[in-house]
Design a protein around this motif. Sequence first.
Motif, PDB file in Angstrom:
ATOM      1  N   ALA A  40       9.305   6.322  12.873  1.00  0.00           N
ATOM      2  CA  ALA A  40       8.367   5.663  13.783  1.00  0.00           C
ATOM      3  C   ALA A  40       7.726   4.499  13.035  1.00  0.00           C
ATOM      4  N   VAL A  41       7.743   3.323  13.656  1.00  0.00           N
ATOM      5  CA  VAL A  41       7.131   2.134  13.061  1.00  0.00           C
ATOM      6  C   VAL A  41       6.239   1.503  14.125  1.00  0.00           C
ATOM      7  N   SER A  42       4.979   1.285  13.777  1.00  0.00           N
ATOM      8  CA  SER A  42       4.027   0.651  14.688  1.00  0.00           C
ATOM      9  C   SER A  42       3.240  -0.408  13.958  1.00  0.00           C
ATOM     10  N   ASN A  43       2.892  -1.474  14.685  1.00  0.00           N
ATOM     11  CA  ASN A  43       1.942  -2.438  14.161  1.00  0.00           C
ATOM     12  C   ASN A  43       0.555  -1.975  14.616  1.00  0.00           C
ATOM     13  N   VAL A  44      -0.328  -1.738  13.655  1.00  0.00           N
ATOM     14  CA  VAL A  44      -1.699  -1.324  13.947  1.00  0.00           C
ATOM     15  C   VAL A  44      -2.606  -2.464  13.536  1.00  0.00           C
ATOM     16  N   THR A  45      -3.437  -2.912  14.459  1.00  0.00           N
ATOM     17  CA  THR A  45      -4.351  -4.024  14.201  1.00  0.00           C
ATOM     18  C   THR A  45      -5.785  -3.531  14.357  1.00  0.00           C
ATOM     19  N   PHE A  46      -6.612  -3.896  13.408  1.00  0.00           N
ATOM     20  CA  PHE A  46      -8.021  -3.517  13.380  1.00  0.00           C
ATOM     21  C   PHE A  46      -8.858  -4.775  13.500  1.00  0.00           C
ATOM     22  N   VAL A  90       1.638   3.646  -0.240  1.00  0.00           N
ATOM     23  CA  VAL A  90       2.371   4.867   0.086  1.00  0.00           C
ATOM     24  C   VAL A  90       1.377   6.026   0.049  1.00  0.00           C
ATOM     25  N   ILE A  91       1.254   6.711   1.171  1.00  0.00           N
ATOM     26  CA  ILE A  91       0.327   7.836   1.298  1.00  0.00           C
ATOM     27  C   ILE A  91       1.173   9.115   1.335  1.00  0.00           C
ATOM     28  N   PRO A  92       1.156   9.902   0.252  1.00  0.00           N
ATOM     29  CA  PRO A  92       1.973  11.126   0.230  1.00  0.00           C
ATOM     30  C   PRO A  92       1.486  12.149   1.263  1.00  0.00           C
ATOM     31  N   PRO A  93       2.352  13.077   1.650  1.00  0.00           N
ATOM     32  CA  PRO A  93       1.926  14.141   2.556  1.00  0.00           C
ATOM     33  C   PRO A  93       0.752  14.927   1.956  1.00  0.00           C
ATOM     34  N   GLU A  94      -0.046  15.498   2.829  1.00  0.00           N
ATOM     35  CA  GLU A  94      -1.164  16.367   2.438  1.00  0.00           C
ATOM     36  C   GLU A  94      -2.233  15.616   1.643  1.00  0.00           C
ATOM     37  N   THR A  95      -2.357  14.308   1.857  1.00  0.00           N
ATOM     38  CA  THR A  95      -3.302  13.472   1.115  1.00  0.00           C
ATOM     39  C   THR A  95      -4.376  12.940   2.057  1.00  0.00           C
ATOM     40  N   LYS A  96      -5.626  13.255   1.767  1.00  0.00           N
ATOM     41  CA  LYS A  96      -6.749  12.763   2.571  1.00  0.00           C
ATOM     42  C   LYS A  96      -6.951  11.285   2.256  1.00  0.00           C
ATOM     43  N   HIS A  97      -7.031  10.455   3.311  1.00  0.00           N
ATOM     44  CA  HIS A  97      -7.155   9.010   3.114  1.00  0.00           C
ATOM     45  C   HIS A  97      -7.722   8.347   4.368  1.00  0.00           C
ATOM     46  N   TRP A  98      -8.044   7.060   4.243  1.00  0.00           N
ATOM     47  CA  TRP A  98      -8.440   6.231   5.387  1.00  0.00           C
ATOM     48  C   TRP A  98      -7.901   4.819   5.145  1.00  0.00           C
ATOM     49  N   HIS A  99      -7.868   4.013   6.223  1.00  0.00           N
ATOM     50  CA  HIS A  99      -7.504   2.609   6.113  1.00  0.00           C
ATOM     51  C   HIS A  99      -8.124   1.845   7.268  1.00  0.00           C
ATOM     52  N   GLY A 100      -8.243   0.530   7.082  1.00  0.00           N
ATOM     53  CA  GLY A 100      -8.824  -0.302   8.131  1.00  0.00           C
ATOM     54  C   GLY A 100      -9.080  -1.707   7.653  1.00  0.00           C
ATOM     55  N   ALA A 101      -9.728  -2.483   8.511  1.00  0.00           N
ATOM     56  CA  ALA A 101     -10.024  -3.891   8.232  1.00  0.00           C
ATOM     57  C   ALA A 101     -11.200  -4.019   7.270  1.00  0.00           C
ATOM     58  N   SER A 102     -11.308  -5.197   6.700  1.00  0.00           N
ATOM     59  CA  SER A 102     -12.500  -5.501   5.913  1.00  0.00           C
ATOM     60  C   SER A 102     -13.677  -5.660   6.878  1.00  0.00           C
ATOM     61  N   PRO A 103     -14.901  -5.596   6.368  1.00  0.00           N
ATOM     62  CA  PRO A 103     -16.054  -5.750   7.262  1.00  0.00           C
ATOM     63  C   PRO A 103     -16.111  -7.110   7.952  1.00  0.00           C
ATOM     64  N   ASP A 104     -15.471  -8.142   7.356  1.00  0.00           N
ATOM     65  CA  ASP A 104     -15.609  -9.492   7.886  1.00  0.00           C
ATOM     66  C   ASP A 104     -14.303 -10.172   8.283  1.00  0.00           C
ATOM     67  N   GLU A 105     -13.185  -9.436   8.320  1.00  0.00           N
ATOM     68  CA  GLU A 105     -11.894 -10.042   8.652  1.00  0.00           C
ATOM     69  C   GLU A 105     -10.990  -9.004   9.313  1.00  0.00           C
ATOM     70  N   PRO A 106     -10.258  -9.403  10.381  1.00  0.00           N
ATOM     71  CA  PRO A 106      -9.330  -8.448  10.990  1.00  0.00           C
ATOM     72  C   PRO A 106      -8.171  -8.150  10.046  1.00  0.00           C
ATOM     73  N   PHE A 107      -7.404  -7.115  10.388  1.00  0.00           N
ATOM     74  CA  PHE A 107      -6.311  -6.666   9.526  1.00  0.00           C
ATOM     75  C   PHE A 107      -5.224  -6.015  10.360  1.00  0.00           C
ATOM     76  N   SER A 108      -3.971  -6.251   9.974  1.00  0.00           N
ATOM     77  CA  SER A 108      -2.837  -5.575  10.600  1.00  0.00           C
ATOM     78  C   SER A 108      -1.918  -5.010   9.541  1.00  0.00           C
ATOM     79  N   HIS A 109      -1.389  -3.817   9.826  1.00  0.00           N
ATOM     80  CA  HIS A 109      -0.362  -3.246   8.963  1.00  0.00           C
ATOM     81  C   HIS A 109       0.699  -2.583   9.818  1.00  0.00           C
ATOM     82  N   LEU A 110       1.906  -2.548   9.278  1.00  0.00           N
ATOM     83  CA  LEU A 110       2.941  -1.718   9.866  1.00  0.00           C
ATOM     84  C   LEU A 110       2.745  -0.323   9.306  1.00  0.00           C
ATOM     85  N   ALA A 111       2.743   0.655  10.169  1.00  0.00           N
ATOM     86  CA  ALA A 111       2.661   2.057   9.751  1.00  0.00           C
ATOM     87  C   ALA A 111       4.040   2.664   9.971  1.00  0.00           C
ATOM     88  N   VAL A 112       4.628   3.149   8.872  1.00  0.00           N
ATOM     89  CA  VAL A 112       5.958   3.737   8.921  1.00  0.00           C
ATOM     90  C   VAL A 112       5.825   5.227   8.635  1.00  0.00           C
TER      91      VAL A 112
END
Length: 136
Positions: A40-46, A90-112
């Motif tokens: 599954a590949v998605s473009n996620v934009t914040f 790279v976020i390994p399985p069973e790993t607590k994490h977060w991601h997102g934009a900077s406070p002052d700029e939008p951000f996009s990533h592909l999530a695979v």
Amino acid sequence: MSTTFTNPSPFPLGKPNDAYARYFEGQSYLAPLVGTDTVAVSNVTFEAGCTNHWHIHHKATQVLIAVGGRGYYQIEGEPVRQLRPGDVAVIPPETKHWHGASPDEPFSHLAVMVPQNGSSNEWLEPVDSKTYSELV
């Protein structure tokens, strides 16, 4: 969508990420690009200031490929890391994490993601607002 928001990615913006809105602080958008039984590949934009909550992908690795703007990700117990176009996390399985934009700029990533039998997401608490606001 705010009137001043511009898609920072060459990929489609997609639709407001309403299905997962309760796990985000701020507005995000989701554009599924590939969805099969094997990947599954998605473009996620914040929008600027938007992050997802801490979460864990059980039985699945997640790869984030930054494609626009400026964002951050953090694995629990490690420092916050900035993401710019071309950066990969790279976020390994069973790993607590977060991601997102900077406070002052939008951000996009592909999530695979490579779905596995029995894989799931566990959504947790929001990112600490004080820590996040210091990232500018």
